[in-house]
Motif scaffolding. Structure first.
Motif, mmCIF file in Angstrom:
data_model
loop_
_atom_site.group_PDB
_atom_site.id
_atom_site.type_symbol
_atom_site.label_atom_id
_atom_site.label_comp_id
_atom_site.label_asym_id
_atom_site.label_seq_id
_atom_site.Cartn_x
_atom_site.Cartn_y
_atom_site.Cartn_z
ATOM 1 N N GLN A 1 0.862 -1.016 0.069
ATOM 2 C CA GLN A 1 -0.150 0.106 0.239
ATOM 3 C C GLN A 1 1.041 1.187 0.061
ATOM 4 O OE1 GLN A 1 -1.954 -0.721 3.785
ATOM 5 N NE2 GLN A 1 -3.597 -1.769 2.792
ATOM 6 N N THR A 2 0.406 2.328 -0.553
ATOM 7 C CA THR A 2 1.061 3.757 -0.460
ATOM 8 C C THR A 2 -0.055 4.662 -0.236
ATOM 9 O OG1 THR A 2 2.655 2.803 -2.304
ATOM 10 C CG2 THR A 2 2.571 4.941 -2.046
ATOM 11 N N TRP B 1 -4.783 12.674 -1.986
ATOM 12 C CA TRP B 1 -5.918 12.286 -2.737
ATOM 13 C C TRP B 1 -6.293 13.072 -4.160
ATOM 14 C CZ3 TRP B 1 -10.394 14.766 -4.293
ATOM 15 C CH2 TRP B 1 -11.552 13.841 -4.420
ATOM 16 N N LEU B 2 -5.985 14.163 -3.931
ATOM 17 C CA LEU B 2 -6.115 15.223 -5.149
ATOM 18 C C LEU B 2 -5.062 14.647 -6.337
ATOM 19 C CD1 LEU B 2 -6.766 18.613 -3.921
ATOM 20 C CD2 LEU B 2 -8.525 16.981 -4.920
ATOM 21 N N LYS B 3 -3.968 14.223 -6.061
ATOM 22 C CA LYS B 3 -2.890 13.981 -6.796
ATOM 23 C C LYS B 3 -3.491 12.314 -7.495
ATOM 24 C CE LYS B 3 1.098 16.381 -5.244
ATOM 25 N NZ LYS B 3 2.568 16.193 -4.597
ATOM 26 N N ILE C 1 2.170 9.440 -14.146
ATOM 27 C CA ILE C 1 2.518 9.316 -12.677
ATOM 28 C C ILE C 1 3.737 10.276 -12.424
ATOM 29 C CG2 ILE C 1 3.733 7.262 -12.738
ATOM 30 C CD1 ILE C 1 2.595 6.196 -10.071
ATOM 31 N N ASN C 2 4.699 10.289 -13.082
ATOM 32 C CA ASN C 2 5.850 11.031 -12.787
ATOM 33 C C ASN C 2 5.642 12.469 -12.740
ATOM 34 O OD1 ASN C 2 5.609 10.596 -15.895
ATOM 35 N ND2 ASN C 2 7.930 11.099 -15.970
ATOM 36 N N LEU D 1 7.623 11.396 -5.012
ATOM 37 C CA LEU D 1 7.598 10.083 -4.726
ATOM 38 C C LEU D 1 8.770 9.572 -5.821
ATOM 39 C CD1 LEU D 1 4.256 8.324 -4.808
ATOM 40 C CD2 LEU D 1 5.572 9.021 -3.078
ATOM 41 N N THR D 2 9.782 8.705 -5.192
ATOM 42 C CA THR D 2 10.938 8.092 -5.983
ATOM 43 C C THR D 2 10.505 7.367 -7.082
ATOM 44 O OG1 THR D 2 11.284 6.182 -4.565
ATOM 45 C CG2 THR D 2 12.280 8.179 -3.746
#
Length: 80
Positions: free
Chosen positions: A28-29, A33-35, A45-46, A52-53
């Motif tokens: 799980q991550t 929420w908006l992102k 996603i990037n 995030l890495t």
């Protein structure tokens, strides 16, 4: 719990990542929420999760953990 932490938790979602194809474990991550909504709406996603890495984003996409990735693609002498 501080007000800032409560506010942050209210604006997050716990994402169930896909199961890893190598070890079979899920993960799980917790993300904003908006992102998450922007990513689910088709944004890359990037560009959405810049905090995030690349390894964390890969887990969200494919479920592949960093150590499992290393099993699939071991570093050779040619890698830097």
């Amino acid at each position: 719990m501080s007000k800032e932490l409560k506010a942050e938790l209210l604006n997050t979602v716990l994402v169930q990542n896909p199961k890893c194809m190598i070890c079979g474990h899920g993960s799980q991550t917790r993300v904003d929420w908006l992102k998450y909504q922007r990513w689910q709406s088709g944004q890359l996603i990037n560009t959405v999760f810049t905090d995030l890495t690349p390894a964390q984003r890969e887990v969200m996409i494919s479920g592949t953990h960093p150590y499992c990735w290393d099993k699939m693609y071991p570093k050779g002498e040619d890698d830097e």
